[in-house]
Design an enzyme around this catalytic site. Structure first.
Site, PDB file in Angstrom:
ATOM      1  N   HIS A 294       8.732   0.981 -23.004  1.00  0.00           N
ATOM      2  CA  HIS A 294       7.952   2.201 -22.764  1.00  0.00           C
ATOM      3  C   HIS A 294       8.784   3.198 -21.980  1.00  0.00           C
ATOM      4  O   HIS A 294       8.886   4.380 -22.325  1.00  0.00           O
ATOM      5  CB  HIS A 294       6.670   1.857 -22.009  1.00  0.00           C
ATOM      6  CG  HIS A 294       5.963   3.039 -21.408  1.00  0.00           C
ATOM      7  ND1 HIS A 294       6.412   3.664 -20.254  1.00  0.00           N
ATOM      8  CD2 HIS A 294       4.864   3.724 -21.790  1.00  0.00           C
ATOM      9  CE1 HIS A 294       5.618   4.677 -19.963  1.00  0.00           C
ATOM     10  NE2 HIS A 294       4.669   4.730 -20.880  1.00  0.00           N
ATOM     11  N   ASN A 295       9.423   2.726 -20.919  1.00  0.00           N
ATOM     12  CA  ASN A 295      10.219   3.617 -20.078  1.00  0.00           C
ATOM     13  C   ASN A 295      11.469   4.110 -20.792  1.00  0.00           C
ATOM     14  O   ASN A 295      11.930   5.228 -20.570  1.00  0.00           O
ATOM     15  CB  ASN A 295      10.587   2.922 -18.766  1.00  0.00           C
ATOM     16  CG  ASN A 295       9.404   2.850 -17.811  1.00  0.00           C
ATOM     17  OD1 ASN A 295       8.252   2.933 -18.232  1.00  0.00           O
ATOM     18  ND2 ASN A 295       9.676   2.685 -16.540  1.00  0.00           N
TER      19      ASN A 295
ATOM     20  N   SER B 215       1.647   1.753 -16.253  1.00  0.00           N
ATOM     21  CA  SER B 215       2.227   3.070 -16.485  1.00  0.00           C
ATOM     22  C   SER B 215       1.192   4.158 -16.249  1.00  0.00           C
ATOM     23  O   SER B 215       0.022   4.001 -16.570  1.00  0.00           O
ATOM     24  CB  SER B 215       2.765   3.190 -17.915  1.00  0.00           C
ATOM     25  OG  SER B 215       3.280   4.489 -18.139  1.00  0.00           O
TER      26      SER B 215
ATOM     27  N   LYS C  26       6.767  -2.769 -20.970  1.00  0.00           N
ATOM     28  CA  LYS C  26       6.844  -1.653 -20.020  1.00  0.00           C
ATOM     29  C   LYS C  26       8.273  -1.097 -19.954  1.00  0.00           C
ATOM     30  O   LYS C  26       8.481   0.122 -19.851  1.00  0.00           O
ATOM     31  CB  LYS C  26       6.395  -2.116 -18.630  1.00  0.00           C
ATOM     32  CG  LYS C  26       6.519  -1.046 -17.524  1.00  0.00           C
ATOM     33  CD  LYS C  26       5.740   0.212 -17.871  1.00  0.00           C
ATOM     34  CE  LYS C  26       5.629   1.231 -16.761  1.00  0.00           C
ATOM     35  NZ  LYS C  26       6.563   1.283 -15.689  1.00  0.00           N
TER      36      LYS C  26
ATOM     37  N   LYS D 218      15.563   4.536 -11.999  1.00  0.00           N
ATOM     38  CA  LYS D 218      15.262   3.341 -11.213  1.00  0.00           C
ATOM     39  C   LYS D 218      15.641   2.041 -11.914  1.00  0.00           C
ATOM     40  O   LYS D 218      15.433   0.979 -11.364  1.00  0.00           O
ATOM     41  CB  LYS D 218      13.777   3.326 -10.857  1.00  0.00           C
ATOM     42  CG  LYS D 218      13.376   4.465  -9.925  1.00  0.00           C
ATOM     43  CD  LYS D 218      11.921   4.367  -9.503  1.00  0.00           C
ATOM     44  CE  LYS D 218      11.548   5.464  -8.516  1.00  0.00           C
ATOM     45  NZ  LYS D 218      10.126   5.406  -8.105  1.00  0.00           N
TER      46      LYS D 218
ATOM     47  N   LEU E 178       0.822  -1.214   0.000  1.00  0.00           N
ATOM     48  CA  LEU E 178       0.000   0.000   0.000  1.00  0.00           C
ATOM     49  C   LEU E 178       0.857   1.266   0.000  1.00  0.00           C
ATOM     50  O   LEU E 178       0.564   2.232   0.694  1.00  0.00           O
ATOM     51  CB  LEU E 178      -0.956  -0.012   1.199  1.00  0.00           C
ATOM     52  CG  LEU E 178      -2.043  -1.082   1.121  1.00  0.00           C
ATOM     53  CD1 LEU E 178      -2.821  -1.153   2.430  1.00  0.00           C
ATOM     54  CD2 LEU E 178      -2.986  -0.838  -0.044  1.00  0.00           C
TER      55      LEU E 178
ATOM     56  N   ARG F 136       2.844  -4.994   4.766  1.00  0.00           N
ATOM     57  CA  ARG F 136       3.707  -5.541   5.812  1.00  0.00           C
ATOM     58  C   ARG F 136       3.654  -4.678   7.068  1.00  0.00           C
ATOM     59  O   ARG F 136       3.651  -5.183   8.198  1.00  0.00           O
ATOM     60  CB  ARG F 136       5.145  -5.636   5.293  1.00  0.00           C
ATOM     61  CG  ARG F 136       6.104  -6.279   6.256  1.00  0.00           C
ATOM     62  CD  ARG F 136       7.479  -6.389   5.636  1.00  0.00           C
ATOM     63  NE  ARG F 136       7.980  -5.076   5.210  1.00  0.00           N
ATOM     64  CZ  ARG F 136       9.141  -4.892   4.598  1.00  0.00           C
ATOM     65  NH1 ARG F 136       9.898  -5.926   4.294  1.00  0.00           N
ATOM     66  NH2 ARG F 136       9.533  -3.665   4.261  1.00  0.00           N
TER      67      ARG F 136
ATOM     68  N   GLU G 124      10.362   6.827 -22.900  1.00  0.00           N
ATOM     69  CA  GLU G 124      10.102   7.940 -21.977  1.00  0.00           C
ATOM     70  C   GLU G 124      11.401   8.678 -21.639  1.00  0.00           C
ATOM     71  O   GLU G 124      11.441   9.918 -21.643  1.00  0.00           O
ATOM     72  CB  GLU G 124       9.454   7.388 -20.711  1.00  0.00           C
ATOM     73  CG  GLU G 124       9.200   8.380 -19.604  1.00  0.00           C
ATOM     74  CD  GLU G 124       8.712   7.693 -18.343  1.00  0.00           C
ATOM     75  OE1 GLU G 124       9.297   7.950 -17.263  1.00  0.00           O
ATOM     76  OE2 GLU G 124       7.769   6.880 -18.433  1.00  0.00           O
TER      77      GLU G 124
END
Length: 471
Positions: free
Chosen positions: A186-187, A129, A183, A261, A10, A33, A190
Site C-alpha cells: 500500500h505504501n 492506513s 500495508k 520511513k 499514546l 511509557r 502511495e
C-alpha cells in the site's frame, strides 16, 4: 470495571486510535511509557473519559483488561516492539493477543509469530492506513495472523474501521505477516502515486510556468473525474493554501526534500526479492533519495544550467497531463497488485486481492474511485492476472497510453525529470512486447560465462559457437 481492549503508545496515531475505540463504545485501557502523556491524554479526552482507563504502570495496565486480553501496540517499529513484547510476556496469560499496529517489516512479524508459538500467546500484525485523521475517525485496517485470533477482535476492528457505502474497510488477509506485507505494498503504491503527481506538478511549474494558484483548480477539476482520489484532492488543497507569514503559496516555501520511513523502500526491495517488477515504485523511492541530496542538486544546477519554461500551455496539453497521470496510476497499481500476487504464492497467504481493493476504498491514503473497478475486475479474474490484462484496464490504457507517451517525451525534451511516469511507460511497453531484447542478453551471458540459453526452435539448454575468447 475492566476494559475490553488495551493500547500501548499514546503518540498521535495511538491516541487517536484509542479515542476512536472509546467513541465506538468499547472500554479501553491505555498506557504510555511517559506517564505524563497518559495523564494529558486522559484529561483531554472529554466525554470519552468514562470509556478510558488510564494506567501508570504496565502491571496495572495488564490487570485493567478483561481476559483473554487483546493489547494493541502503537509504538515505533523495530526493536521497541520486541522490547515491549518481552516486558508483556511474563504478565500475560494464555490466549491473550498482542497486536502490533505499527509500520512493521512483515519479516519481523513472521519472526515474532514464530517466537510466540507454543507460549499460549497469540500475535497479530495489523497494518493501519489513514494517518492521524484515519486513526481517529476510521482507518483502513489490514490484519495478518491466525484467523481465530482475528475473529476475537473483529467486532472492535469493524467498529473503528472506515466505512465505504456501509462496508467496513477492514479484513483478515492471511497468516503471520500478510497484513503488514499488504500495508507495505500500500505504501509503495502511495510513493509512486505521490511521485507521479509531483512530476505533473513539476511539468506545470517548470515547463508551463504555472503558479500554484493556477494549478490548484486544475487538480480540483481532475478530482471530479476518473482521477478522483484522496491524493489528488489534497494536492489541489495544498496548492491553494497560502502561508500565513508571507502570504505566498505555502508549497513555494516548503523545502524540496522529502523524507521516508522505510515502507516504500521495503516494497521496492520485496518486489526484487520475489522477482516481480515494480518499476514505478522503485523510481519513486529513488526520487525521494535524490531529493535528499539538496546541496548536490544545487551544485549540479550551477554546472549544467536551470530548466526554463519551454512547453506550450494549452487546454489540450493539460488534458494530456490528466490522461498521463491516469495511465501512470494504473501501471503503479498493476505493479503493486502483481507484487502482492507473487508474495501470496511465495508465502502461501492466499491474499484476497478483491477484498484488499475494497478495504482501500476509504480510510487509507491511496483511496480512489477506481479501486472499485479493481475489486470488480479481480472478482472475475485469477489472482495471477495482471491488471493490465483485465478488460476494463485494457480499455483505459488504450485510451491513455498515448498521452503518457507524449508527456514523457515532452518532459524529456525539456529536461524535466519524470522518473516514475517514464518508468511506468517503460514497464507498459515491455509488458506488451511479445518479443523483447533479452535474447541478446542471454547470448552475452553465454559468451562470457557459458550460462547457456534456450532456443525458439527446440527445447533444452544450449551454447553458442563462441569458442575460447580472451577478455
Amino acid at each position: 470495571m475492566q476494559a475490553e481492549i488495551g493500547l500501548i503508545g499514546l503518540g498521535t496515531m495511538g491516541a487517536n486510535l484509542a479515542l476512536n475505540i472509546a467513541e465506538k463504545g468499547h472500554d479501553i485501557a491505555v498506557f504510555n511509557r511517559t506517564t505524563a502523556k497518559t495523564g494529558t491524554f486522559f484529561e483531554t479526552a472529554g466525554d470519552l473519559r468514562e470509556k478510558i482507563l488510564p494506567c501508570t504502570t504496565i502491571e496495572e495496565f495488564v490487570q485493567a483488561i478483561r481476559p483473554p486480553r487483546p493489547i494493541i501496540l502503537m509504538i515505533m517499529a523495530g526493536d521497541p516492539v520486541d522490547e515491549q513484547i518481552d516486558i508483556l510476556r511474563p504478565l500475560l496469560s494464555r490466549e491473550d493477543i498482542i497486536i502490533d499496529a505499527g509500520n512493521a517489516n512483515f519479516r519481523d512479524t513472521i519472526r515474532r509469530t514464530l517466537t510466540l508459538e507454543g507460549t499460549g500467546l497469540q500475535f497479530i500484525g495489523m497494518g493501519v492506513s489513514g494517518g492521524e485523521v484515519g486513526a481517529r475517525h476510521g482507518p483502513s485496517i489490514m490484519v495478518g495472523g491466525a484467523e481465530a485470533s482475528y475473529k476475537r477482535v473483529e467486532p472492535v476492528l469493524l467498529d473503528i474501521a472506515a466505512q465505504y457505502e456501509g462496508d467496513p474497510c477492514c479484513a483478515w488477509l492471511g497468516e503471520n505477516g500478510a497484513g503488514h506485507f499488504v500495508k507495505t505494498i500500500h505504501n509503495g503504491i502511495e510513493y509512486a502515486d505521490m511521485q507521479m503527481i509531483a512530476e505533473i506538478y513539476g511539468i506545470m511549474r517548470d515547463g508551463l510556468g504555472m503558479s500554484a494558484k493556477q494549478m490548484a483548480p486544475v487538480f480540483a477539476k481532475w478530482n471530479q473525474g476518473r482521477l478522483d482520489s484522496y491524493l489528488v484532492d489534497i494536492t489541489a488543497r495544498v496548492l491553494d493554501t497560502e502561508d500565513a507569514e508571507t502570504g505566498q503559496p505555502i508549497v513555494d516555501i516548503i523545502l524540496d526534500r522529502a523524507g521516508q520511513k522505510g515502507t516504500g523502500r521495503w516494497s521496492a526491495i520485496e518486489s526484487q526479492q520475489i522477482g516481480v517488477p515494480a518499476t514505478a515504485i522503485e523510481a519513486a523511492v529513488a526520487a525521494r533519495s535524490l531529493s535528499a541530496l539538496k546541496a548536490e542538486r544545487e551544485a549540479a544546477e550551477q554546472a549544467y544550467g536551470r530548466t526554463s519554461p519551454s512547453v506550450e500551455r494549452s487546454d489540450a496539453f493539460l488534458r494530456e497531463l490528466e490522461l498521463a497521470l491516469l495511465a501512470g496510476k494504473i501501471a503503479a497499481y498493476a505493479q503493486g497488485f502483481a507484487v502482492m500476487s507473487g508474495a501470496s504464492q511465495d508465502y502461501r497467504w492466499n491474499l484476497p486481492l478483491p477484498e484488499i481493493a475494497r478495504i482501500w476504498r476509504a480510510g487509507c491514503i491511496i483511496r480512489s474511485q477506481f479501486l472499485t473497478t479493481i475489486a470488480t475486475a479481480y472478482d472475475g479474474a485469477s489472482a495471477e492476472t495482471n491488471l493490465l490484462m483485465v478488460p476494463a484496464f485494457v480499455e483505459m490504457m488504450q485510451e491513455t497510453q498515448g498521452a503518457l507517451r507524449k508527456v514523457v517525451a515532452r518532459a524529456a525534451t525539456a529536461g524535466l525529470p519524470v522518473p516514475a511516469l517514464s518508468s511506468a511507460l517503460s514497464y507498459f511497453d515491455m509488458y506488451r512486447q511479445g518479443r523483447g531484447t533479452a535474447n541478446l542478453i542471454q547470448g552475452q551471458r553465454d559468451f562470457f560465462g557459458a550460462h547457456s540459453f534456450e532456443r525458439i526452435d527446440k527445447p533444452g539448454a544450449h551454447h553458442g559457437p563462441w569458442g575460447i575468447t580472451q577478455l
